[in-house]
Design a protein around this motif. Structure first.
Motif, PDB file in Angstrom:
ATOM      1  N   GLY A 165      -7.137   4.841  -0.434  1.00 22.52           N
ATOM      2  CA  GLY A 165      -6.831   5.142   0.958  1.00 22.52           C
ATOM      3  C   GLY A 165      -7.915   4.771   1.946  1.00 22.52           C
ATOM      4  O   GLY A 165      -7.688   4.839   3.163  1.00 22.52           O
ATOM      5  N   TRP A 167      -9.430   1.840   2.885  1.00 22.84           N
ATOM      6  CA  TRP A 167      -9.167   0.729   3.804  1.00 22.84           C
ATOM      7  C   TRP A 167      -7.960   1.005   4.695  1.00 22.84           C
ATOM      8  O   TRP A 167      -7.972   0.684   5.888  1.00 22.84           O
ATOM      9  CB  TRP A 167      -8.972  -0.575   3.030  1.00 22.84           C
ATOM     10  CG  TRP A 167     -10.265  -1.185   2.595  1.00 22.84           C
ATOM     11  CD1 TRP A 167     -10.763  -1.273   1.327  1.00 22.84           C
ATOM     12  CD2 TRP A 167     -11.261  -1.777   3.449  1.00 22.84           C
ATOM     13  NE1 TRP A 167     -11.995  -1.881   1.334  1.00 22.84           N
ATOM     14  CE2 TRP A 167     -12.325  -2.204   2.614  1.00 22.84           C
ATOM     15  CE3 TRP A 167     -11.355  -1.988   4.825  1.00 22.84           C
ATOM     16  CZ2 TRP A 167     -13.461  -2.827   3.118  1.00 22.84           C
ATOM     17  CZ3 TRP A 167     -12.490  -2.611   5.334  1.00 22.84           C
ATOM     18  CH2 TRP A 167     -13.529  -3.026   4.486  1.00 22.84           C
ATOM     19  N   ARG A 168      -6.926   1.612   4.137  1.00 18.41           N
ATOM     20  CA  ARG A 168      -5.751   1.909   4.964  1.00 18.41           C
ATOM     21  C   ARG A 168      -6.124   2.851   6.110  1.00 18.41           C
ATOM     22  O   ARG A 168      -5.694   2.665   7.256  1.00 18.41           O
ATOM     23  CB  ARG A 168      -4.637   2.519   4.118  1.00 18.41           C
ATOM     24  CG  ARG A 168      -3.354   2.784   4.920  1.00 18.41           C
ATOM     25  CD  ARG A 168      -2.264   3.415   4.084  1.00 18.41           C
ATOM     26  NE  ARG A 168      -1.757   2.497   3.074  1.00 18.41           N
ATOM     27  CZ  ARG A 168      -1.966   2.620   1.766  1.00 18.41           C
ATOM     28  NH1 ARG A 168      -2.693   3.633   1.311  1.00 18.41           N
ATOM     29  NH2 ARG A 168      -1.464   1.755   0.919  1.00 18.41           N
ATOM     30  N   ASP A 259      -3.883  -1.016   1.651  1.00 21.74           N
ATOM     31  CA  ASP A 259      -5.139  -0.339   1.332  1.00 21.74           C
ATOM     32  C   ASP A 259      -6.085  -1.329   0.652  1.00 21.74           C
ATOM     33  O   ASP A 259      -6.387  -1.216  -0.540  1.00 21.74           O
ATOM     34  CB  ASP A 259      -4.863   0.863   0.423  1.00 21.74           C
ATOM     35  CG  ASP A 259      -6.118   1.696   0.171  1.00 21.74           C
ATOM     36  OD1 ASP A 259      -7.049   1.624   0.994  1.00 21.74           O
ATOM     37  OD2 ASP A 259      -6.156   2.411  -0.851  1.00 21.74           O
TER      38      ASP A 259
END
Length: 308
Positions: A165, A167-168, A259
């Motif tokens: 999670g 990068w998202r 992500d």
């Protein structure tokens, strides 16, 4: 200033007390708990702070109190992270089996998530913030990016996976800040990317360049030249609308619904997507080229060649 270096292994009683976070949103109780925790050492303060941050996410608190608690936890958490063993040491790093995520990564991730939660809550509670409230909001955004930077650098330096999670959340944060800036009439400098003396867009581009570089060349963070040049390259980097670059090849794309860090397309961009095309300067590209002069991007610079 609190110290989290224990001279010796704490007693079983102290260990039990330290791993039971005394955390109910009361700032004075939290300070008392931290004062007790300082003598236990990182092997106890790490799990205890982890539990405190997990509990904080579930507490029904005002945004102001939530931020005050996070501000109080920040320095003890950083001191604890500094004392935790790194993956190369061969010691127990607190990594979760199967995921490879260490205790230090989990602490940074939880601090990031709590700050992000506080930012959204703050914006809901203060639709027309005062100057003092704006400074508190700026502190929150600054620290969100600081802890995100710690996560990306740690994963690249010690070659561990990022927590799921990461990068998202970063991509969605950038979209959120852009939407607030465009629709804001109260924020100083609302027409620009700068909030006070801190530029979230610049920080986001630094992270994009870091993530792409580590993915392309694992050893890149050990290059002093690369690290010294990173901020300057981020200033020169542009984020472009994918609609403007249909038909181009070897583009570096940032997919905000995914992500993962920025990645390079091997073929042409045939359809638009939700995100941006990343345009770093050539010196950055040159620095992360493959060994023996073999470029990771072929003969042409990424994003410059047109398809037939």
């Amino acid at each position: 200033m609190l110290s989290f270096d224990a001279p010796s292994l704490p007693s079983p009683l102290v260990m039990r007390e330290c791993t039971r976070p005394r955390f109910d949103g009361n700032l004075e109780k939290l300070k008392d708990w931290l004062a007790m925790l300082k003598s236990a050492g990182v092997r106890q303060s790490g799990p205890a702070l982890l539990m405190a941050l997990e509990n904080l996410r579930k507490e029904d608190l005002s945004a102001k109190r939530r931020l005050a608690i996070l501000s109080t936890l920040k320095v003890p958490l950083l001191k604890t992270c500094a004392g935790l063993p790194k993956p190369y040491s061969g010691e127990d790093t607190g990594a979760e089996h199967g995921s490879g995520v260490t205790l230090e990564q989990r602490l940074s991730r939880l601090m990031f998530v709590n700050l992000l939660q506080a930012l959204h809550q703050f914006d809901q509670e203060y639709p027309l913030p005062s100057r003092r409230q704006l400074r508190r909001r700026q502190w929150t955004i600054r620290n969100i990016f600081r802890f995100a930077n710690r996560q990306v650098r740690y994963a690249g330096l010690w070659r561990t996976p990022l927590p799921a999670g990461t990068w998202r959340d970063l991509h969605e944060l950038q979209l959120y800040l852009m939407s607030r800036r465009v629709g804001s009439s109260w924020e100083p400098g609302a027409h620009s990317d700068v909030i006070g003396d801190f530029d979230p867009v610049f920080e986001y581009k630094v992270l994009l360049l870091l993530g792409f570089a580590v993915k392309t060349k694992e050893s890149i963070l050990q290059s002093e030249y690369f690290m010294d040049g990173l901020e300057g390259w981020a200033v020169q980097t542009h984020l472009d609308d994918p609609h403007n670059l249909l038909g181009r090849i070897r583009l570096i794309i940032v997919e905000v619904s995914e992500d993962r860090p920025a990645r390079q397309l091997e073929s042409t961009l045939d359809s638009p997507f939700r995100g941006w095309v990343l345009h770093p300067p050539y010196p950055y590209i040159h620095e992360i080229e493959g060994p023996f002069g073999a470029s990771a991007f072929g003969i042409q610079s990424p994003g410059l060649a047109l398809s037939d």
